[in-house]
Design an enzyme around this catalytic site. Sequence first.
Site, mmCIF file in Angstrom:
data_model
loop_
_atom_site.group_PDB
_atom_site.id
_atom_site.type_symbol
_atom_site.label_atom_id
_atom_site.label_comp_id
_atom_site.label_asym_id
_atom_site.label_seq_id
_atom_site.Cartn_x
_atom_site.Cartn_y
_atom_site.Cartn_z
ATOM 1 N N GLU A 6 0.926 -1.212 0.067
ATOM 2 C CA GLU A 6 -0.288 0.082 0.059
ATOM 3 C C GLU A 6 0.814 1.211 0.002
ATOM 4 O O GLU A 6 0.901 1.806 1.067
ATOM 5 C CB GLU A 6 -1.037 -0.030 1.238
ATOM 6 C CG GLU A 6 -1.886 -1.316 1.096
ATOM 7 C CD GLU A 6 -3.244 -1.049 1.967
ATOM 8 O OE1 GLU A 6 -3.364 -0.297 2.849
ATOM 9 O OE2 GLU A 6 -4.058 -2.002 1.445
ATOM 10 N N GLU A 28 -4.306 -8.693 -1.478
ATOM 11 C CA GLU A 28 -4.943 -8.367 -0.075
ATOM 12 C C GLU A 28 -6.357 -7.891 -0.137
ATOM 13 O O GLU A 28 -6.796 -6.922 -0.700
ATOM 14 C CB GLU A 28 -4.237 -7.244 0.556
ATOM 15 C CG GLU A 28 -4.377 -7.297 2.097
ATOM 16 C CD GLU A 28 -3.684 -6.013 2.862
ATOM 17 O OE1 GLU A 28 -2.286 -5.990 2.733
ATOM 18 O OE2 GLU A 28 -4.639 -5.264 3.257
#
Length: 535
Positions: A279, A374
């Site tokens: 991220e 994810e």
Amino acid sequence: MNTVLSMLKPLIFLLIVTLSINLSLAYVKRIDKIGTSGGTGPIGGIGSVSNPLKKAHCYITDAYLFANPKDGRKLSNCKKPQMLKKHPEKSQAAENYYKIIVDSTDAGERQSIIGFGHAWTDASVYVLNKLNPDVLEKAMQDLFGQTGNNMGFMRHTIGSSDLSHYQYSYNDNGPSCNKGIPDPHLSNFTLGEYGLSMVKMLQKMNKYKSDITLIGSPWSAPGWMKQNGYFFNNGDTYSTDSNSFDNKYITEYTNYLVKYVDEFRKHGVTVNAITPQNEPLNNQVGYPCMYLNASDQAKLVSGDLGIKMKQRGVGIWAYDHNTDNTEYPQTVLRDGNGHVTGVAWHCYQDPYANYTVIRDFHREYPDIPHFMTECSNYDPKINSVNFAVADSFMGPIKNGASGASMWVMATDEYFGPHTAGGGCDKCSGSLIIKGSMKYKKTADYYMIGQFSRFIRRGAVNHHIIRGDNGEPGDENQFQVLAARNPDSSWAIVFQNKGSREHNVVLEFSKDGDLWSGIVPGNTVVTWTLPGDKIR
Ligand SMILES: *[C@@H]1O[C@H](CO)[C@@H](O)[C@H](O)[C@H]1NC(C)=O
Ligand SMILES: *[C@@H]1O[C@H](CO)[C@@H](O)[C@H](O)[C@H]1NC(C)=O
Ligand SMILES: *[C@@H]1O[C@H](CO)[C@@H](O)[C@H](O)[C@H]1NC(C)=O
């Protein structure tokens, strides 16, 4: 004008033909391993050439979370589909059938599939290590065994994540992750207590089943490689001045990631691919994370990181974040000097992940595989319908991804342990560990099994001509995934979000074979159907 047009006509025709051929081939990407370092498994299990499927079967898991976990179907056998001699279209009952057509021709082939799995976090390792050795062995069997979920695509955290006891990296070089001083030669690099536990658990996993694809993702570089460390707050929680990578440390960060790969290998654990940053657009102050902009990621990948990972047979997957930003992975692919070997996506775009972006990438970069790395099932509520796992596997695979992995694999009864400063406090895993003798398989465990047990490494996803209905947000969405396994058998996964039962008739376009069976409302159902060589 007319003459010019008529001269151009054959050319235009050719162009259209070429374009449509390109479009139809755009998704085909044969991969049976990641990088050159292996990760080709798991071999064996339903649909493997060593274990060809001989009869049709049906498995069902309820999406409804019953208050009493003993209720509900969990990978239960259901009435197996029947082969039909002729289409019910010809009969009066025709309108009661839900028609599905799978393109089983070569032109219907899309990407090949690596596998499905879950993420290893410090929390998962910690709680599993609390189990008595024989109970742990049983848990590993349930997760990775051929009679268990047979997972083949696993992610793990490099250093701490939010599912760790506290924040650390493999080279803090100071009293905490935020107070270290620069260590340009990385002489104080150390896996530390939790890193060592992680590598030992992965060793155990490998011993149990070799060749599981393993990818690693760091939540942050060491604090001293960041602008203003983890905790600096200039008043704006998401300011890129804080908790951000400082690109004067490109060389050090490269060496850090290379050292991690080498250390793990020294302990017998081969990493098949990394994402340079989990991220990279998340820089929430105090949270284990780091902002790394696209140009810095491209700089990393295009240089020594790309070269050194290639030498080690380790793939590099760009981005590792939500589907609402496609510019980031575009930049890294374009400027990555050919070192990007995959693109990783997360599901958290609001309100729904938009996996069609994967199709666009396939058209432009047909050789680059994609992965859903994810998604979490946050705070699953009893007495409600929960499709978090099925949504996170169906959407990406149907749009061209080669694998999908949920967050997180195991927790204690309180969804922990997780970091104090911020961390997913309600992320459900496959297993909930209670003390040293007991673990509970969650609803997610069974949902993952609907995919990971029946779709083998090297299976090829096929285009669905008819039968997919509705968008992710629709409460009656019905999706079909048709994967042809290496033994030429089929795994057909149905996701029926509506409450209505469907009386399905499924046709394979190539040979016209017809199968019929029931898909109840609010369930995921998998049919395994023998290949034509066996019937
Ligand atoms: C590196 O670690 C050693 C102990 O292993 C310590 O003495 C030294 O101060 C550390 N270096 C820095 C720069 O903190
Ligand atoms: C990316 O981040 C670096 C800091 O590491 C900064 O110098 C650079 O200007 C940023 N680039 C863009 C395009 O934002
Ligand atoms: C999803 O992405 C596609 C591009 O692949 C775009 O055309 C479409 O508008 C996006 N949909 C949503 C809901 O964002």
